[in-house]
Design a protein around this motif. Structure first.
Motif, PDB file in Angstrom:
ATOM      1  N   GLU A  97       0.766  -1.267   0.043  1.00  0.00           N
ATOM      2  CA  GLU A  97      -0.058  -0.062  -0.042  1.00  0.00           C
ATOM      3  C   GLU A  97       0.897   1.159  -0.146  1.00  0.00           C
ATOM      4  O   GLU A  97       1.879   1.124   0.195  1.00  0.00           O
ATOM      5  CB  GLU A  97      -1.035   0.138   1.287  1.00  0.00           C
ATOM      6  CG  GLU A  97      -1.910  -1.153   1.315  1.00  0.00           C
ATOM      7  CD  GLU A  97      -2.800  -1.182   2.477  1.00  0.00           C
ATOM      8  OE1 GLU A  97      -3.731  -1.771   2.441  1.00  0.00           O
ATOM      9  OE2 GLU A  97      -2.568  -0.127   3.506  1.00  0.00           O
TER      10      GLU A  97
ATOM     11  N   GLN B   3       2.970   2.524  -6.842  1.00  0.00           N
ATOM     12  CA  GLN B   3       1.929   1.673  -6.603  1.00  0.00           C
ATOM     13  C   GLN B   3       2.475   0.120  -7.026  1.00  0.00           C
ATOM     14  O   GLN B   3       2.291  -0.763  -6.150  1.00  0.00           O
ATOM     15  CB  GLN B   3       0.646   2.050  -7.469  1.00  0.00           C
ATOM     16  CG  GLN B   3      -0.442   1.037  -7.108  1.00  0.00           C
ATOM     17  CD  GLN B   3      -1.895   1.076  -7.932  1.00  0.00           C
ATOM     18  OE1 GLN B   3      -1.689   1.354  -9.077  1.00  0.00           O
ATOM     19  NE2 GLN B   3      -2.855   1.421  -7.079  1.00  0.00           N
TER      20      GLN B   3
ATOM     21  N   GLN C  50       3.163  -2.888  -4.569  1.00  0.00           N
ATOM     22  CA  GLN C  50       2.563  -4.309  -4.714  1.00  0.00           C
ATOM     23  C   GLN C  50       3.647  -5.384  -5.089  1.00  0.00           C
ATOM     24  O   GLN C  50       3.171  -6.417  -4.891  1.00  0.00           O
ATOM     25  CB  GLN C  50       1.662  -4.084  -5.916  1.00  0.00           C
ATOM     26  CG  GLN C  50       0.382  -3.308  -5.916  1.00  0.00           C
ATOM     27  CD  GLN C  50      -0.464  -2.978  -7.052  1.00  0.00           C
ATOM     28  OE1 GLN C  50       0.012  -3.396  -8.237  1.00  0.00           O
ATOM     29  NE2 GLN C  50      -1.601  -2.542  -6.987  1.00  0.00           N
TER      30      GLN C  50
ATOM     31  N   ASP D  20      -3.655   4.405  -0.589  1.00  0.00           N
ATOM     32  CA  ASP D  20      -4.417   3.671   0.237  1.00  0.00           C
ATOM     33  C   ASP D  20      -4.735   4.037   1.647  1.00  0.00           C
ATOM     34  O   ASP D  20      -5.870   3.955   2.281  1.00  0.00           O
ATOM     35  CB  ASP D  20      -3.345   2.197   0.753  1.00  0.00           C
ATOM     36  CG  ASP D  20      -3.358   1.608  -0.781  1.00  0.00           C
ATOM     37  OD1 ASP D  20      -4.427   1.093  -1.265  1.00  0.00           O
ATOM     38  OD2 ASP D  20      -2.190   1.665  -1.391  1.00  0.00           O
TER      39      ASP D  20
ATOM     40  N   SER E 269      -8.542   5.741   5.726  1.00  0.00           N
ATOM     41  CA  SER E 269      -8.614   5.498   4.251  1.00  0.00           C
ATOM     42  C   SER E 269      -9.012   6.820   3.531  1.00  0.00           C
ATOM     43  O   SER E 269      -9.914   7.472   4.208  1.00  0.00           O
ATOM     44  CB  SER E 269      -9.395   4.255   3.992  1.00  0.00           C
ATOM     45  OG  SER E 269      -9.725   4.162   2.781  1.00  0.00           O
TER      46      SER E 269
END
Length: 680
Positions: free
Chosen positions: A114, A224, A228, A249, A264
């Motif tokens: 995240e 991102q 990941q 995130d 969030s």
């Protein structure tokens, strides 16, 4: 990552930084299996000792989570007296002195896979929080020496593909004078430098600053993908667009060092609605929140109400309750300190290290991944590559030396041994030696251009500062030799200097020692002065003083006693005295004969016969036989008249060389204490 407390940040209080495992995603090491570096048999798990106890053998099926609790950071303020102009929540009294709270009770967490973004207006504490979490000068893993060159190249190529830089792979980065890659590509290159080693944690301070919306989005999109692949990404960002927001995130909004929202992006509308400021349907939620925070900061109460609402919101909604219930038993058994987390991460291919395992004891990893000589070679290779890309830098300096030499050669063409020839020789040597120092001023912008790159690389222990100093010192020698040969070859024989070939060799070494001392002096100043124009001003002024006290304008015997210390500190003095001794000691003949005594006096226009009669009269008075050809001034006499009697010519050379080494050492200490990329 290391704990934020301790000696590195003495004003952090009540903080807790932990790294835990909680889900599973493929790592960058696994994505690069074709490189086979993560599974190579000569790689081993490195034992990172941070003074913590290994609690259990944690499963490798859970990703990591970085948690920080009640993080505060304060600095002492040098007040000028009077009332405090700081906001109430930022000013405090501590032991009679004023303290400014830059971070006040900040908590949050970031998870593997995240992106956590820190938002807020300028001065809200975003960069301070990033610095705090990163510990600014934390150790970072580097590709091990045991990894083959082909595997390293393959890994670099894989990273280039991941960053979307394939089309720019062979393009120079560029600077103000060279276009190079685009701003977005340059930012991605900067990110790639830090992730080539596949870190667990990646901290970025406003990576989208100064970029257009498309480039900014592409940068965050790359981040991102990095997250990941198995990393925790924490970044500060000033004002994200709607598209960028969709990639984030977790958010932390700061105001004057305090948290006004943490959670969030999807929960932000409900949070603001309960606060009494619902987001209109056509508004960007982060822009609306930031505008609201700015409006509150201008009120009497500031953002205190929003800070309190965030605390009650966190308690009410039990943001971490679900995670706590799911992983309560796991955390009790497998709560990992940083050492254990990194060891587990290395085991599953996240990081690689060439450090051998010593099973007999628990040892910490080396602060630097390469020995000194390897770092010197790498830095030297990079400098040579940069020089080859911009040959005009050395070409201009060589041209300046060559043109200066030609001008001096034509101006002082074949000097004779007359009294005027003596003065002309003195002038030639003074100008020649001072010119070598002034042409060294080009070294000022060299380090200043690399300053921020150097600070960033040494902040994470990419290499030693001593390696940087030694590499650039050794690399400067060949260019100084070329410049010295060019200048000496252009002037020595044209001016008709004495000593033959041996005299020429010594003249070359004198020029080389002057170039070495001058280059070292200017390099040292570039490590102290942070602005190019200020550096040039200081260099020109100090070199002028060196020439003034060199002994050319005023001999040592004629200088005031309170300035004699500057005479011995003058860098021009030693090579100047060396070449004078090389010239006048080599002259076995006479420089001034009988009738030449009158050349620089009003009697110069008197007929020669009368000059001879005057010499006879003077001889009778002195009891000497003085004729028109009697030698009255030798080379040794000239040296005594100039006050050059205390040092031999070779000692002058060695002192000049020693000055050069001294300034290189001072340059190292200037880098060690004056170029740190760490908040204090």
């Amino acid at each position: 990552m290391a704990s934020i407390g301790g000696d590195n940040f003495p004003y952090f209080t009540n903080n807790e930084l932990e790294l835990r495992e909680i889900g599973r995603r493929p790592t960058l090491g696994e994505l690069l299996k074709r490189v086979e570096d993560a599974q190579s048999p000569d790689h081993s798990v490195v034992d990172v000792s941070y003074g913590c106890r290994y609690l259990a053998e944690a499963p490798l099926l859970y990703p990591f989570k970085l948690s920080f609790r009640n993080l505060s950071y304060s600095v002492k303020v040098r007040g000028r007296g009077g009332g405090s102009s700081l906001p109430e929540n930022l000013a405090a009294e501590e032991s009679g002195g004023r303290v400014k709270l830059l971070l006040n009770d900040i908590s949050g967490e970031a998870r593997e896979g995240e992106i956590m973004a820190v938002l807020g207006a300028s001065g809200s504490g975003k960069s301070t929080l990033i610095d705090a979490l990163a510990d600014r000068i934390a150790k970072e893993f580097r590709l091990p020496r045991s990894l083959s060159k082909s595997k390293k190249k393959a890994r670099v190529q894989a990273l280039i593909n991941q960053l979307g830089l394939t089309t720019a792979a062979n393009t120079v980065i560029g600077d103000e004078g060279h276009r190079g890659v685009s701003g977005g590509e340059r930012r991605r290159v900067s990110i790639g430098i830090d992730i080539i080693h596949d870190p667990i944690l990646l901290f970025l301070d406003e990576p989208t600053s100064g970029l257009d919306s498309t480039s900014a989005f592409m940068v965050v999109k790359v981040l991102q993908r990095i997250a990941q692949s198995g990393s925790i990404v924490i970044m500060s960002i000033h004002q994200p667009s709607y598209r960028i927001l969709s990639l984030l995130d977790r958010l932390i909004f700061l105001s004057h060092g305090q948290t006004v929202y943490s959670g969030s992006p999807t929960d932000l509308p409900n949070f603001l609605a309960e606060f009494g400021h619902p987001i209109p349907g056509n508004e960007n939620r982060t822009e609306f929140a930031l505008d609201l925070v700015r409006d509150l900061e201008e009120t009497v109460g500031g953002t205190k109400s929003m800070v309190e609402h965030n605390k009650s919101w966190q308690r009410k909604n039990n943001v971490h309750l679900e995670d706590y219930e799911i992983h309560r038993d796991f955390s009790r058994r497998f709560h990992l300190c940083l050492k254990d987390a990194i060891s587990a991460s290395i085991s599953r291919g996240k990081l690689v290290s060439g450090a051998p395992i010593d099973s007999s004891r628990s040892s910490s990893f080396s602060k630097f991944s390469n020995p000194l000589w390897v770092e010197i070679l790498v830095i030297a290779k990079r400098s040579i590559m940069n020089s080859r890309r911009m040959p005009e830098l050395f070409g201009i300096r060589l041209g300046a030396v060559l043109i200066t030499g030609i001008i001096l050669a034509t101006m002082f063409w074949h000097l004779d041994n007359s009294p005027k020839g003596i003065q002309e020789r003195l002038g030639f040597f003074a100008f020649a030696m001072s010119t070598t120092f002034y042409t060294c001023a080009e070294a000022i912008p060299v380090f200043l251009q690399e300053r921020y790159i150097f600070m960033r690389e040494t902040a994470y222990n990419a290499y030693r500062r001593s390696s940087y100093v030694l590499a650039h010192s050794l690399l400067s020698i060949p260019s100084l030799i070329i410049l010295s040969i060019t200048f000496a070859g252009t002037t020595y024989f044209a001016v008709n200097l004495a000593g033959g070939f041996s005299g020429f060799v010594f003249f070359f070494f004198a020029i080389l020692s002057a170039f070495w001392a001058g280059s070292s002096f200017v390099t040292f100043l570039s490590g102290v002065v942070s602005h190019v124009m200020l550096g040039y001003t200081v260099v020109v002024a100090i070199l002028a003083y060196f020439l003034l006290f060199s002994g050319f304008f005023l001999s040592r015997d004629r200088m005031p006693p309170y300035w004699i210390w500057f005479h011995y500190m003058s860098l021009v003095k030693y090579p100047y005295e060396a070449v004078l001794q090389n010239e006048f000691e080599a002259k076995s003949g006479c420089f001034i004969r009988g009738v030449q005594m009158f050349d620089n006096t009003p009697l110069a226009v008197v007929p020669s016969a009368m000059k001879v009669e005057l010499l006879k009269s003077m001889g009778k008075t002195l009891g000497l036989n003085i004729t028109g050809s009697t030698c009255v001034t030798t080379g040794s006499d000239v040296l005594r008249q100039q006050g050059i009697t205390d040092l031999s010519k070779w000692n002058c050379i060695w002192i000049s060389v020693a000055w050069g080494f001294l300034f290189r050492i001072l340059f190292y200490f200037a880098l060690l204490f004056g170029s740190k990329n760490k908040r204090k």
